[in-house]
Design a protein around this motif. Structure first.
Motif, PDB file in Angstrom:
ATOM      1  N   SER A 120       0.860  -1.031  -0.025  1.00  0.00           N
ATOM      2  CA  SER A 120       0.110   0.031  -0.020  1.00  0.00           C
ATOM      3  C   SER A 120       0.851   1.242  -0.032  1.00  0.00           C
ATOM      4  O   SER A 120       2.084   1.230   0.704  1.00  0.00           O
ATOM      5  N   ILE A 121       0.614   2.412  -0.590  1.00  0.00           N
ATOM      6  CA  ILE A 121       1.315   3.628  -0.779  1.00  0.00           C
ATOM      7  C   ILE A 121       0.415   4.491   0.255  1.00  0.00           C
ATOM      8  O   ILE A 121      -0.744   4.827   0.277  1.00  0.00           O
ATOM      9  N   GLN A 122       1.314   5.187   1.293  1.00  0.00           N
ATOM     10  CA  GLN A 122       0.810   6.175   2.266  1.00  0.00           C
ATOM     11  C   GLN A 122       1.449   7.382   1.860  1.00  0.00           C
ATOM     12  O   GLN A 122       2.562   7.293   1.606  1.00  0.00           O
ATOM     13  N   LEU A 123       0.706   8.682   1.996  1.00  0.00           N
ATOM     14  CA  LEU A 123       1.192  10.033   1.906  1.00  0.00           C
ATOM     15  C   LEU A 123       0.963  10.471   3.530  1.00  0.00           C
ATOM     16  O   LEU A 123      -0.069  10.647   4.125  1.00  0.00           O
ATOM     17  N   ASP A 124       1.939  11.225   3.935  1.00  0.00           N
ATOM     18  CA  ASP A 124       1.913  11.535   5.104  1.00  0.00           C
ATOM     19  C   ASP A 124       0.762  12.799   5.437  1.00  0.00           C
ATOM     20  O   ASP A 124       0.129  13.056   6.510  1.00  0.00           O
ATOM     21  N   LYS A 147       5.258   6.907   1.451  1.00  0.00           N
ATOM     22  CA  LYS A 147       5.765   5.505   2.328  1.00  0.00           C
ATOM     23  C   LYS A 147       5.087   4.359   1.452  1.00  0.00           C
ATOM     24  O   LYS A 147       3.947   4.195   0.949  1.00  0.00           O
ATOM     25  N   VAL A 148       6.110   3.397   1.121  1.00  0.00           N
ATOM     26  CA  VAL A 148       5.789   1.987   0.633  1.00  0.00           C
ATOM     27  C   VAL A 148       5.765   1.116   1.719  1.00  0.00           C
ATOM     28  O   VAL A 148       6.632   0.606   2.310  1.00  0.00           O
ATOM     29  N   VAL A 149       4.407   0.543   2.096  1.00  0.00           N
ATOM     30  CA  VAL A 149       4.248  -0.369   3.161  1.00  0.00           C
ATOM     31  C   VAL A 149       3.765  -1.468   2.802  1.00  0.00           C
ATOM     32  O   VAL A 149       2.855  -1.818   1.766  1.00  0.00           O
ATOM     33  N   LEU A 150       4.440  -2.528   3.181  1.00  0.00           N
ATOM     34  CA  LEU A 150       4.352  -4.035   2.903  1.00  0.00           C
ATOM     35  C   LEU A 150       3.581  -4.643   3.830  1.00  0.00           C
ATOM     36  O   LEU A 150       3.746  -4.653   5.105  1.00  0.00           O
ATOM     37  N   PHE A 151       2.645  -5.650   3.538  1.00  0.00           N
ATOM     38  CA  PHE A 151       1.515  -6.431   4.239  1.00  0.00           C
ATOM     39  C   PHE A 151       1.076  -5.657   5.410  1.00  0.00           C
ATOM     40  O   PHE A 151       0.797  -5.951   6.572  1.00  0.00           O
ATOM     41  N   GLY A 152       0.696  -4.213   5.336  1.00  0.00           N
ATOM     42  CA  GLY A 152       0.074  -3.183   6.410  1.00  0.00           C
ATOM     43  C   GLY A 152       1.085  -2.881   7.404  1.00  0.00           C
ATOM     44  O   GLY A 152       0.416  -2.223   8.359  1.00  0.00           O
ATOM     45  N   LYS A 212       5.260  -3.230   7.382  1.00  0.00           N
ATOM     46  CA  LYS A 212       6.661  -2.695   7.367  1.00  0.00           C
ATOM     47  C   LYS A 212       6.598  -1.543   6.307  1.00  0.00           C
ATOM     48  O   LYS A 212       6.234  -1.706   5.170  1.00  0.00           O
ATOM     49  N   ILE A 213       7.434  -0.450   6.683  1.00  0.00           N
ATOM     50  CA  ILE A 213       7.573   0.372   5.634  1.00  0.00           C
ATOM     51  C   ILE A 213       8.799  -0.089   4.801  1.00  0.00           C
ATOM     52  O   ILE A 213      10.199   0.042   5.377  1.00  0.00           O
ATOM     53  N   ALA A 214       8.857  -0.187   3.781  1.00  0.00           N
ATOM     54  CA  ALA A 214      10.034  -0.744   3.007  1.00  0.00           C
ATOM     55  C   ALA A 214      10.831   0.327   2.247  1.00  0.00           C
ATOM     56  O   ALA A 214      11.890   0.082   1.829  1.00  0.00           O
ATOM     57  N   HIS A 215       9.995   1.558   1.768  1.00  0.00           N
ATOM     58  CA  HIS A 215      10.753   2.532   1.266  1.00  0.00           C
ATOM     59  C   HIS A 215      10.053   3.887   1.432  1.00  0.00           C
ATOM     60  O   HIS A 215       8.759   4.049   1.694  1.00  0.00           O
ATOM     61  N   VAL A 216      10.937   4.839   1.633  1.00  0.00           N
ATOM     62  CA  VAL A 216      10.373   6.223   1.825  1.00  0.00           C
ATOM     63  C   VAL A 216      10.791   7.171   0.550  1.00  0.00           C
ATOM     64  O   VAL A 216      12.056   7.316   0.184  1.00  0.00           O
ATOM     65  N   ILE A 217      10.089   8.071   0.041  1.00  0.00           N
ATOM     66  CA  ILE A 217      10.227   9.182  -1.028  1.00  0.00           C
ATOM     67  C   ILE A 217       9.621  10.270  -0.350  1.00  0.00           C
ATOM     68  O   ILE A 217       8.549  10.375  -0.090  1.00  0.00           O
ATOM     69  N   HIS A 218      10.652  11.397  -0.609  1.00  0.00           N
ATOM     70  CA  HIS A 218      10.248  12.679  -0.338  1.00  0.00           C
ATOM     71  C   HIS A 218       9.774  13.274  -1.671  1.00  0.00           C
ATOM     72  O   HIS A 218      10.603  13.473  -2.501  1.00  0.00           O
ATOM     73  N   LEU A 219       8.607  13.810  -1.522  1.00  0.00           N
ATOM     74  CA  LEU A 219       7.944  14.516  -2.865  1.00  0.00           C
ATOM     75  C   LEU A 219       8.114  15.906  -2.834  1.00  0.00           C
ATOM     76  O   LEU A 219       7.901  16.440  -1.771  1.00  0.00           O
TER      77      LEU A 219
END
Length: 270
Positions: A44-48, A121-126, A128-135
């Motif tokens: 899932s992709i989450q935005l702060d 934030k790229v979240v795996l299986f609801g 684990k945060i696997a990757h973070v990108i600053h936009l």
């Protein structure tokens, strides 16, 4: 049995800069995530800016009265219309082992600001945060813009009244001469730039104080014109009398490009 560690590789490491866009328009960019593990990953992709805990987090001391070292929130300027500045598609799904998924990020600012930002934030299986990108992104009211000098705005919008530094206070730092330059778009002055050049006297040959301006042109997706944008500086004789020298009195900028122009100052002989 044996455990398997989920792993991914993202085509964007830390920062995705969407560049400049005209306020009210939008621009898109893509990135890719590859599943390098041996199992299917549910993501899932989450935005702060859309976080369910953001309202609670905002009950803390406001960011604009904290030092930059104390700030941990990366969410910057937001739209006045209530719609998200950044959006992403798809927001959830699965990536099979060894496969990859393309994601489209859309930047849609509704007013001029240089400080649009969010955290993806790229979240795996609801969990684990696997990757973070600053936009990041910036919006301009007009296709041509000028930047440089001392910021006359604030990076975090608030209702606080910020008093500018007076020329008298600036002069306490040494031989500093504030200069306000106006550039013209559509034959009317629309912005002011404050340049402060500090000249240091030396016993050897004098070295002029230096700074620079950046003149840019926004690339517009709706109007894919390759025509260069022209610019020029007025009142050059008066500036030269005051000891200022501008590298290029006039020139052109390609859409999507930024041109740096050096400005120097030497105290006039009189």
């Amino acid at each position: 049995g044996h455990g398997v560690m989920p792993s991914i590789v993202c085509s964007v490491e830390e920062v995705l800069n969407m560049g400049y866009v005209i306020a009210g328009e939008k621009v898109t960019s893509t990135f890719k995530i590859q599943n390098t593990s041996t199992l299917t990953l549910r993501y899932s992709i989450q935005l702060d800016s859309l976080s369910s805990t953001r309202d609670k987090d905002r009950q803390r001391l406001p960011s604009f009265i904290m030092s930059s070292l104390q700030r941990t929130e990366f969410v910057g300027t937001q739209n006045y219309n209530g719609l998200s500045v950044f959006s992403i598609f798809p927001t959830e799904g699965e990536i099979d082992a060894g496969k990859s998924q393309d994601f489209i990020v859309t930047f849609s600012p509704d007013h001029e600001s240089l400080y649009y930002s969010d955290c993806l934030k790229v979240v795996l299986f609801g969990k684990k945060i696997a990757h973070v990108i600053h936009l990041k992104g910036a919006a301009r009211d007009r296709p041509m813009f000028v930047e440089g000098g001392v910021p006359l705005d604030v990076p975090i919008e608030s209702l606080a009244v910020t008093l500018p530094v007076s020329p008298h206070e600036a002069l306490k730092g040494g031989n500093v001469l504030p200069l306000t330059l106006y550039y013209k778009t559509l034959q009317e002055p629309v912005k002011s730039i404050l340049l402060i050049l500090e000249y240091i006297e030396r016993e050897s040959s004098p070295v002029p104080a230096m700074t620079e301006l950046k003149v840019g042109a926004v690339q517009r997706a709706q109007f894919a014109s390759k025509k260069n944008v022209e610019f020029s500086f007025d009142s050059l004789p008066l500036l030269q009398q005051k000891g200022f020298t501008i590298e290029s009195a006039k020139g052109t900028v390609e859409p999507g490009q930024v041109k740096r122009i050096s400005v120097s100052w030497m105290p006039p002989a009189d």
